[in-house]
Structure formats: C-alpha cells, structure tokens
Write a protein that holds these residues in place. Structure first.
Motif, PDB file in Angstrom:
ATOM      1  N   PRO A 212       1.044  -0.973  -0.064  1.00 36.57           N
ATOM      2  CA  PRO A 212       0.211   0.136  -0.134  1.00 36.57           C
ATOM      3  C   PRO A 212       0.991   1.141   0.406  1.00 36.57           C
TER       4      PRO A 212
ATOM      5  N   VAL B  63       1.664   2.118  -3.426  1.00 36.82           N
ATOM      6  CA  VAL B  63       0.374   2.500  -4.509  1.00 36.82           C
ATOM      7  C   VAL B  63       0.705   3.800  -4.933  1.00 36.82           C
TER       8      VAL B  63
ATOM      9  N   PRO C  63      -6.756   2.479  -6.479  1.00 31.79           N
ATOM     10  CA  PRO C  63      -5.950   1.980  -5.257  1.00 31.79           C
ATOM     11  C   PRO C  63      -5.675   0.928  -3.823  1.00 31.79           C
ATOM     12  N   ARG C  64      -6.803  -0.109  -4.661  1.00 31.49           N
ATOM     13  CA  ARG C  64      -6.662  -1.344  -3.362  1.00 31.49           C
ATOM     14  C   ARG C  64      -5.895  -2.351  -4.366  1.00 31.49           C
TER      15      ARG C  64
ATOM     16  N   GLU D 199      -3.631  -5.102  -3.452  1.00 30.08           N
ATOM     17  CA  GLU D 199      -4.571  -5.615  -2.172  1.00 30.08           C
ATOM     18  C   GLU D 199      -4.740  -7.306  -2.861  1.00 30.08           C
TER      19      GLU D 199
END
Length: 241
Positions: free
Chosen positions: A112, A115, A132-133, A136
C-alpha cells in the motif's frame, strides 16, 4: 495464433474468471446480489454475471449498479433488455504452458505504501486499469532504478487453481532490457509455489505483447470480448419454475 485446449473443468473456470474469483478466493473483495457481482469499487473495476444469457443475472446486475449505472463485463456483445453497450474491446486470454518461472533478485514486493508510485507508472504506461487497492489482490513485484519504480507486474483475478498476471509495464526509458519478462517469471514463480497456474489477458490489438508472452511460454487459449454496458431501464426478468 492457434488456440489451445485445456481440461474441461479448468476451461469452465477460465471462461468466466471474474465470477469464479468473486465467488471463490476473492469473495472478501466482492459485492454481490444473486447472480451478479463486482469488486469493491476502489479494488478493481470488473463486474461478473453467473451467466450472461440468464435474465436473472441482468436483473441482479441492474440492482447492483442502479439506474443509469455502468458495468464492465466479459463476453457480452448484445446487452439484455434494459441495457445498452457503450463500448466494446476485444482481447485474448493466454495460459502458461511452458513458462520458465523463477524468482528475480532485483524484484521487490510492493504494498500500500507504494501505491502512489504504482499509479504514476500505470498512468504513463497504460497496462490496464489499476485502482488504489488493486495491490491487495495478490503479490505485486517491482524493479527500481536509483530508487524510482521502473517496472511492475502482479496478480489480479484469482479463480480457483489459477492466478492472472496483470499490470505488466515498464517505464519507456527502460524498455528493451527484459524487465517485464523477468517480473512475469518472478510473479509466476510465486503462483506456481501455491500449486496454481498462471494466465493473463492482453488486448487483441497488442501484437507485440502477445508475441512476447507466446515467446516465453504462454499459449493463446481463447479470444474474448469486454464491454462497458449501461443500465437504461427495467431489465426483463423471466419467471422460472
């Protein structure tokens, strides 16, 4: 390009990989209503129908996106009643048949905190959607030069037994050095360690990328289509027994 065949059970999974992922290993990233699902909106932009020919799936997708909402779905060229196709793109799906997977000593695990750099590299190279995620979804590896991220590859869709390699990109100033190939091999090594098999997608028009993937051990499995559809009204729902 010739199209390969693989065993029937795996073929079924890869024919609808987003649905298989969202109802399987990626269920914790899913927002689902009945026969339709999507990734959380800051994770990935993909939606999935259990069966694009089932009116119930379109009705559930309508409930998921709301009036006027849009969805990026696979395998749809003609939308159901109450929907319109906004735009369509053609792609190919390739599977690992002879890839030499191996770790790379320069590859670093990204998380993270990386990013902003990832999004900057993606914006400059346009390997496909990255949010943005997205980091994950699986392992993302990068190579740095003088502290700056210059190449990237990682894991995206995760149907049972398979993992998609995605976001493969290299800074234009550092192309021609084989960085993308090294990262694909390194990501694939992690996938293989879990007892899974790598696959990937590319735009059908990206002949250079397809040639590269085939040269390092991927085989074209199928051609596919991806469409952005918009909900324009009440979807028709057939009564079932």
């Amino acid at each position: 390009m010739s199209v390969t065949s693989i065993d029937a059970s795996s073929s079924h999974i890869l024919d609808n990989p987003a649905w298989a992922a969202l109802t399987g290993p990626h269920v914790h990233f899913a927002q689902r209503i009945g026969h339709a699902a999507r990734y959380q909106q800051d994770v990935a932009p993909f939606y999935a129908l259990s069966d694009e020919d089932d009116p119930r799936a379109w009705a559930d997708l309508a409930a998921l996106v709301g009036p006027g909402g849009t969805a990026a779905v696979r395998g749809v060229t003609e939308a159901a009643v109450g929907w319109e196709v906004v735009r369509t793109g053609h792609g190919v799906q390739l599977v690992d048949t002879a890839l030499r997977a191996e770790p790379d000593p320069e590859a670093v695990r990204l998380g993270p905190g990386d990013v902003p750099e990832i999004l900057d590299l993606v914006a400059r190279t346009e390997p496909g959607p990255y949010l943005p995620r997205t980091v994950e979804l699986g392992t993302y590896l990068g190579i740095r030069h003088q502290g700056r991220l210059i190449a990237l590859a990682g894991e995206r869709l995760h149907p049972p037994g398979w993992t998609e390699i995605s976001a493969v990109c290299t800074d234009p100033a550092h192309r021609g050095r084989g960085l993308a190939t090294r990262l694909v091999r390194a990501v694939a090594a992690g996938i293989r360690e879990r007892g899974e098999r790598p696959f990937l997608h590319a735009a059908a028009t990206n002949a250079n990328a397809i040639r590269l993937y085939e040269s390092i051990g991927f085989t074209l499995r199928r051609r596919t289509v991806f469409s952005l559809v918009r909900h324009t009204g009440a979807a028709a729902l057939e009564e079932t027994a």
